[in-house]
Design an enzyme around this catalytic site. Structure first.
Site, PDB file in Angstrom:
ATOM      1  N   CYS A 135       0.838  -1.201   0.000  1.00 30.15           N
ATOM      2  CA  CYS A 135       0.000   0.000   0.000  1.00 30.15           C
ATOM      3  C   CYS A 135       0.867   1.243   0.000  1.00 30.15           C
ATOM      4  CB  CYS A 135      -0.934   0.012   1.202  1.00 30.15           C
ATOM      5  SG  CYS A 135      -0.069   0.301   2.761  1.00 30.15           S
TER       6      CYS A 135
ATOM      7  N   CYS B  25       3.206   1.517   2.876  1.00 28.37           N
ATOM      8  CA  CYS B  25       4.448   0.750   2.720  1.00 28.37           C
ATOM      9  C   CYS B  25       5.474   1.560   1.924  1.00 28.37           C
ATOM     10  CB  CYS B  25       4.181  -0.572   1.996  1.00 28.37           C
ATOM     11  SG  CYS B  25       3.067  -1.694   2.859  1.00 28.37           S
TER      12      CYS B  25
ATOM     13  N   ASP C 241       9.315  24.264 -35.381  1.00 27.00           N
ATOM     14  CA  ASP C 241      10.483  24.571 -36.199  1.00 27.00           C
ATOM     15  C   ASP C 241      10.142  24.153 -37.636  1.00 27.00           C
ATOM     16  OD1 ASP C 241      13.280  25.021 -36.919  1.00 27.00           O
ATOM     17  OD2 ASP C 241      13.406  22.835 -37.010  1.00 27.00           O
TER      18      ASP C 241
ATOM     19  N   ASP D 237      13.931  19.704 -34.122  1.00 26.56           N
ATOM     20  CA  ASP D 237      14.774  18.526 -34.367  1.00 26.56           C
ATOM     21  C   ASP D 237      16.262  18.817 -34.384  1.00 26.56           C
ATOM     22  OD1 ASP D 237      14.978  19.879 -36.887  1.00 26.56           O
ATOM     23  OD2 ASP D 237      15.540  17.967 -37.790  1.00 26.56           O
TER      24      ASP D 237
ATOM     25  N   ASP E  11      17.601  24.050 -31.981  1.00 24.91           N
ATOM     26  CA  ASP E  11      16.291  24.064 -31.320  1.00 24.91           C
ATOM     27  C   ASP E  11      16.392  23.732 -29.834  1.00 24.91           C
ATOM     28  OD1 ASP E  11      14.932  24.586 -33.738  1.00 24.91           O
ATOM     29  OD2 ASP E  11      14.973  22.459 -34.243  1.00 24.91           O
TER      30      ASP E  11
END
Length: 756
Positions: free
Chosen positions: A12, A15, A427, A644, A648
């Site tokens: 739980c 725990c 971009d 990419d 960027d």
């Protein structure tokens, strides 16, 4: 170093809290994360695995290191645990049901009689033995937690069932000494003790079974890599384990087999199914020189592949690790739930005591009986499990679902942030477009039989230049020499033999203008219109074509010999096939889409018009891209950036949410919160859709857990008794408590069927 462990005994949120407190006190452990959903632990430490396992055991729990060898062992242990828990549940429920049937049929003698005392004593001993056999681990867990003053679900169950058994045994002892009890106060609750345990164990078994499905996506990824490969050495082929492969080894991949590791095709050609990694259903053609990724499925061709990456360095291994890391992350919603769960058990214990006090002071006779029953019911019905599972279960399923669609989510906060996005900044180069220039239009002013010769001359000259446009032309002119109409071409790598017969001398490059060379002793010129004018070449013949291509922001390259103008090529970076539809989806979702580019405004606006973007920010430098994101954020926008390239990376890091195109640079991918492995913009909309559905699912789980406890605890305490005479049976409380966790897990698993 980072290690992963499968945890035992963590049942739980209490725990989890207890384990976290213990690990935080350990100075040798630098960082760690506990995933309650799949009962796993990630640890960053310079210590040995044995030392980390010892630290976990010191907290009262068990741990097994997760690696390729132990994975099967862990799965077997999980299956064995499920089977054992189910068997114990059925045994406890069966015994409890027999006792209840006896009670309903009136076969249980009154405990004020000797036969009733004997019967009750036998039942008490049998129920105690059954409680120990079926739920011994729960009582041991409760005792261990009590010693550390750290309470959890075991504490509540042990107190509730223990109180029922002790109360019943106390009644028997009182009767044994001749004290006659009122009929209402003479009921024994042994059946409640075992029935409660039975329902709780059944809930744990069902939860374990449902929880297993949440990890299916990761297991599917792991199972993509074959165990063996057909290695080629000294011309001979032999089957070896993947672990024995080294970089630069050669392996044969037969039709229908999976690529064993990352590599490059040395010979052969085939179509590969990369859908499990990229989410794209269309097979990809691979031939000599192409990169292949381990785990992808070979089609009908045979390939010889040179090994480039093995082990943890393969793309598949890195994806699996990234998915696991993300599944271990906690969004803000989850951290809130953790804080509540940390104090939940002590609060329930206080409420249970207050309930007993109120019944003792104001309840009807027999007050002690009512006080014990209501206190026991409050302890049993409270469920910290549902609260603790609400967030991690949803995150686990969602991250796995995204991975199956080629979307790599690196942290759970990305899921929560996505629903707040108001603007998506794209971009241009490599994101909206393919990222490499190709010949889109070609026009000739020579006879058809001379076109091939002209193309070879152009390819021979341009192969001497390093300019991107020159490379595009050198590759493009040999791809389809007979095509004189406008077309976007699939251009193969230039084959050297095609240009060897052409002798090029005195090659000269003139930046901003073009190039010149002697071909077989005769002068040739390639470049822009200004370069042609400088050489006295009349370009009016292609005026209409050049005007149209210029309006489309394409770069123009003229070709002339001593006889005059012979050809015109238009070169551009073509828009990806699905960019327009992906952008349309984002706009229909109510998001503002902006094109951000370092290119000149006319080119950027031309691309934007092709894909339906109206807002364009062009001619910006890399550092200005980051500043642009800041400005949008300053205007109140929650910004997602998609890019990419290396340029960027600052903008991706600045954005509220960064999406990296998977075939882009490593720096961009490392700077982003989400990676789109396929390189397609459709992944952005899919990622946002998954994120919104996940946040909605988490809120449903949290709402359900809160409402369950807010409603069930007062009912268990007896608020309906003065109004309607209703008092909740402790066994029913146990069933409700068990089912609340199963409901949360089942609701989270609905994300697996989300259509994106």
């Amino acid at each position: 170093m980072i290690y992963r462990f499968s945890l035992q005994g963590v049942k739980c949120a209490g725990c989890v809290r207890s384990l976290e407190k213990s690990l935080l006190a350990n100075r040798d452990i630098e960082d760690f994360s506990v995933n309650f959903a799949d009962r796993s632990l990630s640890v960053s430490s310079s210590q040995t695995t044995q030392a980390i396992i010892a630290a976990v055991e010191a907290a009262g729990y068990g741990a097994i290191e997760i690696d390729d060898e132990s994975l099967e062992k862990i799965q077997e242990a999980e299956q064995a645990h499920y089977s054992l828990t189910l068997q114990r549940s059925m045994l406890a429920l069966g015994f409890g049901l027999l006792l209840m049937i006896q009670m309903w049929l009136g076969w249980m003698p009154d405990i004020n009689q000797a036969t009733g005392i004997v019967s009750g004593g036998v039942t008490g001993v049998a129920s105690l033995a059954l409680m120990y056999f079926c739920g011994g681990h729960i009582y041991r867990g409760a005792f261990s937690s009590a010693l550390k003053l750290s309470f959890n679900m075991d504490t509540l169950i042990a107190l509730g069932t223990g109180a029922a058994w002790i109360y019943s045994t106390g009644l028997l002892l009182v009767s044994l000494f001749g004290v006659e009890l009122p009929r209402l106060a003479g009921h024994l609750y042994y059946e409640a003790s075992v029935m409660i345990l039975g329902f709780i164990l059944l809930g744990q078994a069902l939860e374990a079974r449902a929880r297993k499905r949440t990890g299916d996506a990761v297991r599917s990824l792991i199972q993509l890599q074959p165990n063996t490969a057909l290695r080629i050495r000294n011309g001979e082929e032999s089957e070896v384990a993947i672990s024995l492969l080294s970089i630069n080894d050669q392996v044969r991949v037969r039709p229908g087999e999976r690529i064993p590791v990352d590599g490059i095709v040395l010979s052969g050609a085939s179509y590969l199914d990369e859908s499990m990694l990229t989410g794209e259903p269309v097979s990809v053609h691979k031939q000599q020189g192409d990169q292949v990724v381990g785990g992808t499925l070979n089609g009908e061709g045979s390939l010889v592949v040179q090994v480039e990456q093995v082990g943890s360095q393969t793309v598949l291994a890195q994806i699996v690790e990234a998915v696991k890391d993300a599944q271990n992350c906690k969004p803000e919603l989850g951290k809130l739930a953790d804080k509540i769960a940390a104090v939940f058990v002590p609060i329930v214990m206080v409420l249970a005591v207050l309930t007993a006090v109120v019944w003792l002071g104001f309840g009807p006779e027999p007050t002690v009986t009512y006080a014990i029953i209501t206190m026991m019911t409050v302890l049993i019905i409270a469920c910290p499990c549902a609260l603790g599972l609400a967030t991690p279960m949803s995150v686990m399923v969602a991250v796995g679902k995204a991975a199956s669609k080629g979307i790599l989510i690196r942290n759970a906060d990305a899921l929560q942030l996505a629903e707040k996005i108001t603007a998506v900044v794209l971009d241009k180069t490599g994101t909206v477009t393919e990222g490499k220039p190709v010949i889109t239009d070609r026009f000739y002013q020579c006879s058809d039989d001379l076109i091939n010769r002209t193309n070879l001359i152009i390819a021979a000259i341009e192969s001497h230049s390093e300019h991107p446009l020159a490379r595009a032309i050198a590759q493009g002119v040999v791809s389809n020499p007979s095509d004189s109409e406008a077309a976007i071409l699939e251009v193969p790598t230039l084959e050297t033999p095609l240009i060897e017969p052409i002798k090029v001398d005195d090659f000269q490059s003139y930046p901003g203008l073009g190039v010149s060379a002697l071909v077989d002793g005769e002068p040739c010129y390639l470049g822009n219109e200004a370069w042609m004018n400088k050489q006295g070449v009349d370009c009016r013949e292609f005026k209409q074509a050049s005007s149209r291509c210029s309006e489309e922001a394409k770069s123009l390259v003229y070709v002339a010999t001593k006889t005059g103008l012979v050809a015109l090529f238009a070169v551009a970076d073509p828009v990806k096939q699905d960019s327009a539809s992906a952008i349309s989806e984002l706009q229909e979702a109510g998001l503002k889409v902006i094109l951000l580019s370092g290119d000149n405004r006319s080119t950027a606006e031309a691309i934007a018009s092709q894909v339906g973007i109206t807002e364009v920010i062009a001619e910006v430098k890399p550092d200005q891209k980051q500043e642009t994101i800041k400005q949008l954020q300053g205007q109140g926008d929650v910004v997602a950036m998609v890019g990419d390239g290396v340029n960027d990376a600052p903008a991706l890091a600045q954005a509220d949410l960064g999406y990296a195109i998977g075939n882009g640079s490593d720096v961009a991918i490392a700077s982003a919160d989400v990676t789109l492995i396929s390189g397609s913009l459709t992944g952005v909309y899919k990622a946002i859709t998954i994120s919104k559905a996940t946040v909605r699912n988490i809120k449903q789980n949290l709402f359900g857990a809160f409402i369950y406890n807010a409603v069930s605890i007062p009912i268990a305490a007896g608020v309906l008794f003065p109004i309607a005479g209703i008092l909740l049976n402790p066994a029913i409380a146990g069933a409700a408590m068990a089912m609340s966790s199963v409901t949360v897990v089942s609701n989270a698993n609905r994300l697996r069927w989300l259509k994106v």
